[in-house]
Scaffold this active site. Structure first.
Site, short mmCIF file in Angstrom:
data_model
loop_
_atom_site.label_atom_id
_atom_site.label_comp_id
_atom_site.label_asym_id
_atom_site.label_seq_id
_atom_site.Cartn_x
_atom_site.Cartn_y
_atom_site.Cartn_z
N GLU A 176 -37.72 -0.76 11.99
CA GLU A 176 -38.95 -1.42 11.57
C GLU A 176 -39.39 -1.07 10.14
OE1 GLU A 176 -41.18 -2.23 15.77
OE2 GLU A 176 -41.49 -0.27 14.85
N1 IFG Z 1 -41.00 -0.49 18.46
C1 IFG Z 1 -40.95 0.71 17.63
C2 IFG Z 1 -41.46 1.98 18.25
C3 IFG Z 1 -42.65 1.76 19.18
C4 IFG Z 1 -42.30 0.65 20.17
C5 IFG Z 1 -43.38 0.50 21.23
C6 IFG Z 1 -38.55 0.87 18.20
C7 IFG Z 1 -37.17 1.28 17.77
C8 IFG Z 1 -42.09 -0.63 19.41
N2 IFG Z 1 -39.53 0.95 17.26
O1 IFG Z 1 -38.75 0.51 19.35
O2 IFG Z 1 -41.86 2.89 17.23
O3 IFG Z 1 -43.82 1.47 18.48
O4 IFG Z 1 -42.93 -0.28 22.32
#
Ligand code: IFG
Length: 510
Positions: A320
């Protein structure tokens, strides 16, 4: 006359095989135990072993004082109040590393005979896995007698893990240890700790002390946060190692770094510290990839973590990075990934790291992009399967679940069981898969009860997905029947598991 005699004799023989006057319905045949994960092979024979209230252990080969003590204390605990008039049950443990037919370091053979029980393995981890199976049998036996037979077992994947996000909300050493105790009972052997993010930095780094002095203060919604000193981290690592669980530390970079950016101005391109962050947004932060201090920071952190992490992996995150231009991201990961190898560890990263040049022994953690995972396989990397829509433990069970998210959909106990890592993504086959991991993100959890509510019972299914072969896994209709018996065990262990209405639990608390 002859016919009568034959019937009489066969009755006598059957009776003598039961070796005592135990009525047939009071023992459980080895094949009828609801073992999770499902074992590789077993054969029930016709004998019966009456369980003693305690155990007398005979150990051959390299000894583990820890396992010896755990067997003694657990046996007493599980059989406490037993009305068995039997004296001790004899348990023979044989660790023989010349046993060439063992195919896997975690392989074991558990033999239950009328007079004694035997655990054989070529390694201590094999003994420990066999002991967890015997421990389940003891819980499931209801202190009565058990049928004799042999179990031969070993796992499908070497990496059967879960992730605990201790950055969004901080969890104490004792809360992490409690979780480790619960995981190892189901043969989960990796615990990935998400140690840094926008909301907090949780591991002290001697060369960058402000990371915890400042970055350790915050967490989602505020309150008393905290961090692990290196000694506390080593205590967690040692506790896990005793229970044959390996810790994988993650420092998420270059995104998810606000806590570090709030601790050191020089990690920011404008040379200004950021404010501490207490919210739940993602994707807004980035290390400054144009400053040499950033790479000194990354190397110092990786070096210090490698020095206190005996496990083979360091996770560098990489997810992200919406605030990092793609070229900058590629430049950053291509400089940082080799640092992990320089300090003797192997890289794991979220599937976006596939954009970089993956080191030979890197593993890519598939969570969102099948393309990233498929491309990583084409480059010769292994994939750690964590598909968000099947394996994210912070997803709600259904719309009534009070905590967790639903952006990847609802995941009830049935959905968590209804996938297979080898069959999920085209081009990702058994030999490409390092194993599976069920991440539990921490935005909406604050204590052990909430960890357990989201992790159990789904994590039993993930444990089976990692240990048992596709061919050995059961249908949901078969598996949910085995879950009933484990509900009673989880209740007895004091685990706050979700009573999924799809399972006909029979509990004392009902
Ligand atoms: N995606 C983010 C996490 C977390 C997650 C919550 C990944 C690799 C959403 N990154 O999953 O940091 O915020 O469900």
């Amino acid at each position: 006359m002859l016919r009568f005699f034959v019937i009489f004799l066969s009755t006598f023989l059957v009776f003598s095989c039961k070796d005592s006057n135990i009525p047939a319905d009071s023992f459980i045949s080895l094949g009828d135990f609801s073992l999770i994960p499902e074992v590789k092979e077993y054969e029930s024979t016709s004998g019966i072993l009456e369980l003693g209230a305690d155990v007398s252990i005979e150990w051959e080969g390299v000894v583990s004082e820890f396992i010896y003590q755990e067997i003694q204390s657990e046996w007493d605990e599980i059989m406490s109040g037993s009305h068995s008039d039997e004296s001790s049950t004899e348990l023979e443990v044989i660790v023989d590393d010349h046993h060439m037919e063992y195919q896997h370091p975690e392989e074991y053979c558990l033999t239950i005979e009328k007079r004694d029980i035997k655990i054989e393995a070529s390694t201590l981890v094999g003994v420990y896995r066999g002991w967890q199976t015997l421990r389940q049998i003891l819980y499931l036996s209801n202190q009565k007698s058990i049928g004799t037979g042999v179990i031969r077992d070993y796992p499908r994947f070497d990496y059967r893990g879960t992730m605990l996000d201790v950055a969004r909300h901080f969890f104490s050493v004792d809360e992490v240890k409690r979780y480790i105790d619960q995981l190892t009972f189901y043969k989960i052997n990796y615990l990935h700790l998400h140690l840094s993010d926008d909301q907090g930095w949780r591991i002290h780094i001697n060369s960058w002390p402000e990371l915890t002095a400042i970055g350790g203060q915050s967490q989602v919604d505020g309150g008393d946060a905290g961090f692990y000193t290196q000694k506390e981290y080593q205590d967690i690592v040692a506790y896990a190692a005793d229970r044959f669980v390996t810790i994988v530390p993650e420092i998420d970079m270059p995104g998810h770094t606000n806590a570090a950016l709030a601790s050191y101005a020089e990690l920011n391109c404008d040379n200004k510290k950021r404010e501490l962050y207490y919210g739940r947004e993602v994707g807004f932060s980035t290390l400054c990839v144009d400053r040499e201090e950033t790479y000194q920071f990354a190397e110092d952190v990786i070096r210090e973590l490698a020095e206190i992490t005996p496990g083979p992996y360091i996770h560098i995150g990489g997810d992200e990075t919406h605030a990092t231009p793609e070229d900058d991201y590629i430049k950053f990961v291509n400089r940082v990934m080799p640092m992990v190898g320089k300090y003797g560890k192997k890289v794991i990263g979220w599937d976006e790291i596939n954009l970089g040049e993956l080191p030979q022994d890197a593993a890519v953690q598939f969570w969102a992009s099948k393309e990233n995972a498929q491309n990583a396989v084409k480059k010769g990397s292994k994939v750690l399967m964590s598909p968000a829509s099947y394996a994210y433990l912070d997803m709600k069970y259904d719309s009534l679940t009070p905590i967790g998210y639903n952006w990847a959909g609802y995941i009830d106990t049935e959905r968590a069981y209804s996938w297979d890592p080898e069959l999920l993504v085209e081009g990702i086959n058994r030999e490409d898969i390092l194993g599976i991991e069920a991440p539990l993100w921490g935005e909406t959890i604050t204590n052990s009860e909430e960890i357990e509510y989201l992790a159990f019972p789904r994590i039993l299914g993930y444990a089976e997905k990692g240990w048992s072969d596709t061919s050995d896994s059961r249908t949901w209709d078969e598996y949910k029947i085995d879950l009933v018996a484990h509900g009673a065990i989880l209740e007895r262990l004091g685990i706050n598991f979700y009573r999924d209405p799809k399972v006909n639990w029979t509990l004392d608390s009902d």
